[in-house]
Scaffold this motif. Structure first.
Motif, PDB file in Angstrom:
ATOM      1  N   GLU A  47      24.818  28.620  23.060  1.00 42.39           N
ATOM      2  CA  GLU A  47      25.531  29.169  21.900  1.00 42.39           C
ATOM      3  C   GLU A  47      25.943  28.077  20.946  1.00 42.39           C
ATOM      4  OE1 GLU A  47      26.355  33.453  21.813  1.00 42.39           O
ATOM      5  OE2 GLU A  47      27.355  31.920  20.613  1.00 42.39           O
ATOM      6  N   ASP A  50      23.072  26.540  19.107  1.00 41.68           N
ATOM      7  CA  ASP A  50      22.618  27.465  18.057  1.00 41.68           C
ATOM      8  C   ASP A  50      23.518  27.412  16.853  1.00 41.68           C
ATOM      9  OD1 ASP A  50      21.516  30.179  20.247  1.00 41.68           O
ATOM     10  OD2 ASP A  50      20.568  28.317  19.585  1.00 41.68           O
ATOM     11  N   MET A  51      24.817  27.227  17.142  1.00 41.20           N
ATOM     12  CA  MET A  51      25.787  27.345  16.070  1.00 41.20           C
ATOM     13  C   MET A  51      25.842  26.115  15.191  1.00 41.20           C
ATOM     14  SD  MET A  51      29.463  29.029  16.786  1.00 41.20           S
ATOM     15  CE  MET A  51      29.321  29.061  18.542  1.00 41.20           C
ATOM     16  N   ASP A  61      31.735  20.019  15.823  1.00 46.32           N
ATOM     17  CA  ASP A  61      31.624  20.822  14.617  1.00 46.32           C
ATOM     18  C   ASP A  61      32.769  21.816  14.613  1.00 46.32           C
ATOM     19  OD1 ASP A  61      30.777  22.799  12.666  1.00 46.32           O
ATOM     20  OD2 ASP A  61      28.812  21.836  12.817  1.00 46.32           O
ATOM     21  N   MET A  62      33.335  22.036  13.463  1.00 46.26           N
ATOM     22  CA  MET A  62      34.470  22.957  13.420  1.00 46.26           C
ATOM     23  C   MET A  62      34.067  24.371  13.777  1.00 46.26           C
ATOM     24  SD  MET A  62      37.041  21.599  10.619  1.00 46.26           S
ATOM     25  CE  MET A  62      38.335  21.909  11.756  1.00 46.26           C
ATOM     26  N   SER A  63      32.770  24.641  13.737  1.00 44.04           N
ATOM     27  CA  SER A  63      32.358  26.003  14.076  1.00 44.04           C
ATOM     28  C   SER A  63      32.271  26.212  15.583  1.00 44.04           C
ATOM     29  CB  SER A  63      31.002  26.300  13.448  1.00 44.04           C
ATOM     30  OG  SER A  63      30.044  25.409  13.979  1.00 44.04           O
ATOM     31  N   ASP A  64      32.472  25.137  16.393  1.00 43.19           N
ATOM     32  CA  ASP A  64      32.411  25.309  17.850  1.00 43.19           C
ATOM     33  C   ASP A  64      33.440  26.315  18.329  1.00 43.19           C
ATOM     34  OD1 ASP A  64      31.642  21.859  18.794  1.00 43.19           O
ATOM     35  OD2 ASP A  64      30.419  23.494  18.002  1.00 43.19           O
ATOM     36  N   ILE A  65      34.495  26.422  17.520  1.00 42.72           N
ATOM     37  CA  ILE A  65      35.580  27.291  17.939  1.00 42.72           C
ATOM     38  C   ILE A  65      35.146  28.762  17.964  1.00 42.72           C
ATOM     39  CG2 ILE A  65      36.609  27.917  15.711  1.00 42.72           C
ATOM     40  CD1 ILE A  65      39.255  27.168  16.780  1.00 42.72           C
ATOM     41  N   PHE A  66      34.112  29.074  17.169  1.00 38.23           N
ATOM     42  CA  PHE A  66      33.686  30.478  17.079  1.00 38.23           C
ATOM     43  C   PHE A  66      33.266  31.022  18.435  1.00 38.23           C
ATOM     44  CE2 PHE A  66      34.463  30.117  12.934  1.00 38.23           C
ATOM     45  CZ  PHE A  66      33.454  29.910  12.013  1.00 38.23           C
ATOM     46  N   PHE A  68      34.315  30.204  21.515  1.00 32.78           N
ATOM     47  CA  PHE A  68      35.462  30.552  22.364  1.00 32.78           C
ATOM     48  C   PHE A  68      36.224  31.745  21.811  1.00 32.78           C
ATOM     49  CE2 PHE A  68      35.011  27.295  25.317  1.00 32.78           C
ATOM     50  CZ  PHE A  68      34.701  26.116  24.672  1.00 32.78           C
ATOM     51  N   CYS A  69      36.294  31.769  20.477  1.00 32.71           N
ATOM     52  CA  CYS A  69      37.026  32.836  19.825  1.00 32.71           C
ATOM     53  C   CYS A  69      36.375  34.182  20.121  1.00 32.71           C
ATOM     54  CB  CYS A  69      37.029  32.552  18.323  1.00 32.71           C
ATOM     55  SG  CYS A  69      38.019  33.666  17.399  1.00 32.71           S
ATOM     56  N   ARG A  70      35.081  34.245  19.955  1.00 30.52           N
ATOM     57  CA  ARG A  70      34.421  35.534  20.158  1.00 30.52           C
ATOM     58  C   ARG A  70      34.483  35.956  21.619  1.00 30.52           C
ATOM     59  NH1 ARG A  70      28.289  36.872  18.648  1.00 30.52           N
ATOM     60  NH2 ARG A  70      27.829  35.843  20.607  1.00 30.52           N
ATOM     61  N   ARG A  71      34.230  34.983  22.530  1.00 28.91           N
ATOM     62  CA  ARG A  71      34.288  35.337  23.946  1.00 28.91           C
ATOM     63  C   ARG A  71      35.667  35.853  24.327  1.00 28.91           C
ATOM     64  NH1 ARG A  71      29.286  34.719  26.750  1.00 28.91           N
ATOM     65  NH2 ARG A  71      30.375  34.279  28.670  1.00 28.91           N
ATOM     66  N   GLY A  72      36.681  35.177  23.762  1.00 30.55           N
ATOM     67  CA  GLY A  72      38.045  35.591  24.060  1.00 30.55           C
ATOM     68  C   GLY A  72      38.308  37.003  23.596  1.00 30.55           C
ATOM     69  N   VAL A  73      37.925  37.308  22.362  1.00 33.84           N
ATOM     70  CA  VAL A  73      38.213  38.645  21.837  1.00 33.84           C
ATOM     71  C   VAL A  73      37.359  39.699  22.549  1.00 33.84           C
ATOM     72  CG1 VAL A  73      38.234  40.059  19.767  1.00 33.84           C
ATOM     73  CG2 VAL A  73      38.946  37.719  19.631  1.00 33.84           C
TER      74      VAL A  73
ATOM     75  N   LEU B  65      40.070  35.933  29.883  1.00 35.74           N
ATOM     76  CA  LEU B  65      40.811  35.343  28.776  1.00 35.74           C
ATOM     77  C   LEU B  65      41.650  34.172  29.277  1.00 35.74           C
ATOM     78  CD1 LEU B  65      41.397  35.661  25.770  1.00 35.74           C
ATOM     79  CD2 LEU B  65      43.356  37.064  26.372  1.00 35.74           C
ATOM     80  N   ASN B  68      39.701  31.057  29.364  1.00 40.45           N
ATOM     81  CA  ASN B  68      39.179  30.582  28.081  1.00 40.45           C
ATOM     82  C   ASN B  68      40.062  29.425  27.609  1.00 40.45           C
ATOM     83  OD1 ASN B  68      38.611  30.340  25.238  1.00 40.45           O
ATOM     84  ND2 ASN B  68      37.692  32.366  25.328  1.00 40.45           N
ATOM     85  N   LEU B  70      40.731  28.265  24.805  1.00 38.47           N
ATOM     86  CA  LEU B  70      41.548  28.587  23.636  1.00 38.47           C
ATOM     87  C   LEU B  70      42.263  29.922  23.806  1.00 38.47           C
ATOM     88  CD1 LEU B  70      39.176  27.438  20.791  1.00 38.47           C
ATOM     89  CD2 LEU B  70      41.230  26.335  21.612  1.00 38.47           C
ATOM     90  N   ILE B  74      44.138  32.363  20.923  1.00 39.07           N
ATOM     91  CA  ILE B  74      43.626  33.687  20.563  1.00 39.07           C
ATOM     92  C   ILE B  74      44.713  34.733  20.757  1.00 39.07           C
ATOM     93  CG2 ILE B  74      41.899  35.434  21.138  1.00 39.07           C
ATOM     94  CD1 ILE B  74      40.095  33.148  22.049  1.00 39.07           C
ATOM     95  N   PHE B  98      36.728  41.439  13.673  1.00 38.58           N
ATOM     96  CA  PHE B  98      35.475  41.176  14.361  1.00 38.58           C
ATOM     97  C   PHE B  98      34.458  42.286  14.197  1.00 38.58           C
ATOM     98  CE2 PHE B  98      36.286  37.271  16.512  1.00 38.58           C
ATOM     99  CZ  PHE B  98      37.648  37.156  16.384  1.00 38.58           C
ATOM    100  N   TYR B 130      43.132  26.888  14.380  1.00 35.95           N
ATOM    101  CA  TYR B 130      43.384  25.453  14.322  1.00 35.95           C
ATOM    102  C   TYR B 130      44.794  25.152  13.814  1.00 35.95           C
ATOM    103  CZ  TYR B 130      38.429  24.168  14.870  1.00 35.95           C
ATOM    104  OH  TYR B 130      37.159  23.962  15.345  1.00 35.95           O
ATOM    105  N   LEU B 188      31.879  24.919   6.342  1.00 37.61           N
ATOM    106  CA  LEU B 188      31.151  25.896   7.141  1.00 37.61           C
ATOM    107  C   LEU B 188      30.264  26.801   6.317  1.00 37.61           C
ATOM    108  CD1 LEU B 188      33.988  26.843   9.634  1.00 37.61           C
ATOM    109  CD2 LEU B 188      31.982  25.480  10.076  1.00 37.61           C
ATOM    110  N   LYS B 196      28.356  35.161  14.046  1.00 36.20           N
ATOM    111  CA  LYS B 196      29.029  34.479  15.153  1.00 36.20           C
ATOM    112  C   LYS B 196      30.415  35.037  15.435  1.00 36.20           C
ATOM    113  CE  LYS B 196      25.691  31.859  15.987  1.00 36.20           C
ATOM    114  NZ  LYS B 196      24.931  32.101  17.212  1.00 36.20           N
ATOM    115  N   MET B 197      31.040  35.607  14.415  1.00 36.81           N
ATOM    116  CA  MET B 197      32.395  36.124  14.624  1.00 36.81           C
ATOM    117  C   MET B 197      32.395  37.641  14.567  1.00 36.81           C
ATOM    118  SD  MET B 197      34.968  33.851  14.886  1.00 36.81           S
ATOM    119  CE  MET B 197      36.398  34.131  13.867  1.00 36.81           C
ATOM    120  N   ILE B 199      31.680  41.365  16.809  1.00 37.50           N
ATOM    121  CA  ILE B 199      31.445  42.027  18.085  1.00 37.50           C
ATOM    122  C   ILE B 199      30.804  43.369  17.779  1.00 37.50           C
ATOM    123  CG2 ILE B 199      32.545  42.981  20.122  1.00 37.50           C
ATOM    124  CD1 ILE B 199      34.762  41.098  19.780  1.00 37.50           C
TER     125      ILE B 199
END
Lengths: 408, 203
Positions: A47, A50-51, A61-66, A68-73, B65, B68, B70, B74, B98, B130, B188, B196-197, B199
């Motif tokens: 992932e 790819d990102m 890259d600042m987009s690495d956070i995406f 973890f963010c998506r998996r978390g949500v 979660l 995770n 982060l 989140i 999302f 952040y 970005l 990417k963001m 669901i």
């Protein structure tokens, strides 16, 4: 006594079968999707690669956070673990209020059907079953105590087997459990351990009505204690005092001693340690797999349409649970006896446990999860978070060393 | 589910099209009836205290979660400034970020204000992960803290520091050694944020 009840009870089963066909042709089928979201299983490294923006790979890259963010949500909306500790959701309603999650009022006709169902279940089925249950338990206590008076020997073992089987079969009738046993040639033999997935205390009754096992468990007080003391008179079961349960060496020793004695019955163990809702198999505790004897895996799968067998011990007590069980339509389940397995060369207890677990999950059509059933009550261990952090660090540091070797 | 809970669900399910405006005001997210009821039962199953709102502990109980790196950041996004309870409306609002961006929405004229799941709002969500003190700037310290959350103990302070310095250097255009939201967007601009963001909600 049992033969007297037998034709009557199979009549009940037939009536149930007919009534079910009628109910379901009258019912409106509601298809409710199980999953709220679609998840794609992609690994962390893939992932993040790819990102990353095209061109030279930067370290971070600042987009690495995406990722973890998506998996978390995603896990907030739908996760694999928390839903295993509540009863399974059904595609279409089976006219039991306790299985009513998302089903709303459709029509008066349906409510009327449900009402008639309640009358039949509570007015007719429940009293019959309760009578049978009391009979079964009472006979178990009385007869095993009588058998205990005999001197040790083949006669005693033979009588004990017969008594146990008969009483468990009465209990099976008390629940109107319709059980299909598959592959009975693999039934557990003396000197081995039988492991199965755990959904409810009824699992014990279901397995013990088809074969004789030595039970393992904690000593209880009250009625359970009476039953335990009576059972152990007839044949050797393994009951632990509460204090002994913590001592793993003591537990392992008693189990190995029992297994080493070939005249004693196979031990019945549920390695998950807690009740799971029969949609998945969770982590097997390695204790029983360290003993080094043959393991006989058994897969048990209940059909949720007729009655939900899962015991949600944080929500319902035992009496409540039994009441639910005995007022369901029926308990329908399948039992598969899998071929015996032993620990292979170079395999440790955990790998062996996972191998057995995978075999059981595959046979029963259940999801094979690595998560610990203990998460029902406890928190997840920090070490898993540290693993995630390590994986991500590798992605970062990996590209650093790549860059530094390039510059040299 | 309590009686009030079921009443809410029933109200949702039986409301007709001409009431759509009314319940859209209550749930300002264009999800379908069935999606909202499923989210409500999910909300309810997480709400162990059965008081109609989620606390931080309720989120922590989700093992995936909790592991995770982060996770805490989140979870924080679901709680408005200074509050400890997240109600269903807030829960849905946060999740609305999302929703995938539909094709017909991409080219829509933004007259009624941007929808929650627009590219800008998705980036704002990530920016807020952040921005620990919510001052609309990502300082070097904040970046270091978030990086430390993501890597744990596996990378040294010096290495992490140089990573942070390099990142700020690349992004900072106005020389204040902090990353503002517009600088963040610029950095970005080539990333497919919408995909990417997002669901994919079923049905």
């Amino acid at each position: 006594m049992e033969s007297y009840l037998f034709p009557f009870d199979s009549l009940i089963c037939m009536l149930l079968g007919i009534s079910f066909t009628v109910w379901f042709t009258l019912l409106l089928h509601l298809y409710k999707p199980y999953r709220i979201i679609a998840k794609e299983p992609v690994s962390l490294e893939q992932e993040i690669q790819d990102m990353r923006r095209g061109g030279a790979e930067p370290e971070f890259d600042m987009s690495d956070i995406f990722y973890f963010c998506r998996r978390g949500v995603e896990s907030i909306v739908d996760d694999e673990v928390t839903k295993r500790f509540t009863a399974e959701e059904l595609e279409s309603w089976n006219l039991l209020t306790r299985s009513n999650y998302n089903f709303h009022h459709i029509s008066t006709r349906l409510t009327a059907l449900w009402g008639v169902g309640v009358l039949i279940r509570y007015g007719f089925l429940l009293p019959l079953r309760v009578t049978l249950a009391f009979t079964g338990v009472g006979l178990l206590v009385v007869l095993t105590s009588i058998v205990g008076l005999f001197p040790n020997g083949r006669m005693k073992n033979y009588l004990s087997d017969k008594v146990h089987l008969m009483c468990y079969r009465i209990c099976v009738r008390a629940l109107t459990a319709i059980i299909t046993y598959h592959d009975s040639e693999n039934k557990p033999k003396n000197g081995g351990i039988c492991v199965a997935n755990h959904t409810s205390p009824i699992d014990v009754i279901i397995l013990a009505s088809d074969g004789c096992y030595a039970m393992v468990g904690q000593v209880h007080g009250g009625l359970m204690g009476v039953i335990q003391r009576a059972m152990v008179k007839a044949c050797p079961h393994i009951w632990f005092e509460r204090s002994e349960v913590k001592d793993r060496h003591l537990v392992a020793k008693r189990l190995s001693d029992h297994v080493a004695d070939k005249s004693k019955l196979p031990i019945l163990i549920f390695p998950e340690g807690t009740c799971i809702n029969n949609t998945s198999v969770m982590m097997f505790k390695k204790g029983s797999f360290e003993i080094g004897c043959t393991v006989y895996p058994v897969a048990i799968k209940y059909d949720p349409r007729f009655g939900d067998a899962f015991w949600n011990s944080s929500k319902f007590g035992m009496v409540n649970y039994l009441l639910h069980m005995m007022s369901s339509w029926a308990i329908v389940c399948s039992v598969w006896y899998l071929p015996p397995m032993s620990r292979m060369e170079g395999e440790d207890a955990v790998q062996f446990a996972n191998r057995v677990k995978a075999a059981i999950a595959r046979k029963g059509g259940l999801a094979d999860l690595l998560w610990d059933g203990g998460l029902k009550r406890g928190k997840v261990k920090e070490v898993f978070k540290e693993e995630q952090q390590k994986l991500y660090s590798k992605v970062l540091v990996g590209s650093t060393s790549f860059q530094s070797t390039n510059q040299d | 589910m309590g009686l009030q809970g079921w009443r809410n669900v029933l109200a949702l399910k039986t409301s007709k099209n001409n009431n759509r405006a009314a319940w859209q005001r209550a749930f300002p997210v264009p999800l379908s009836h069935s999606q909202i009821t499923r989210l409500y039962s999910r909300f309810h199953s997480l709400d162990k205290g059965e008081n109609g709102a989620l606390s931080r502990e309720d989120f922590q109980r989700i093992p995936e979660l909790a592991i995770n790196p982060l996770g805490d950041r989140i979870i924080n996004a679901f709680f408005p400034e200074g509050e400890d309870q997240a109600n269903f409306r807030g829960f849905m609002r946060t999740l609305a970020h999302f929703r995938p961006v539909e094709d017909n929405e991409k080219n829509k004229d933004l007259t009624s204000g941007e929808p929650l799941n627009s590219r800008t709002n998705k980036l704002l969500f990530a920016f807020r992960l952040y921005d620990l003190d919510r001052d609309d700037k990502i300082s070097r310290d904040e970046l270091l803290q978030v990086l430390r959350m993501m890597v744990g103990v596996n990378i040294s302070d010096e290495q992490l520091g140089s990573i942070a310095d390099r990142t700020i250097q690349e992004a900072d255009t106005n020389g204040d050694m902090c990353i503002s939201f517009s600088e963040f967007i610029k950095v970005l601009e080539k990333v497919d944020v919408e995909q990417k963001m997002s669901i994919r909600f079923l049905h």
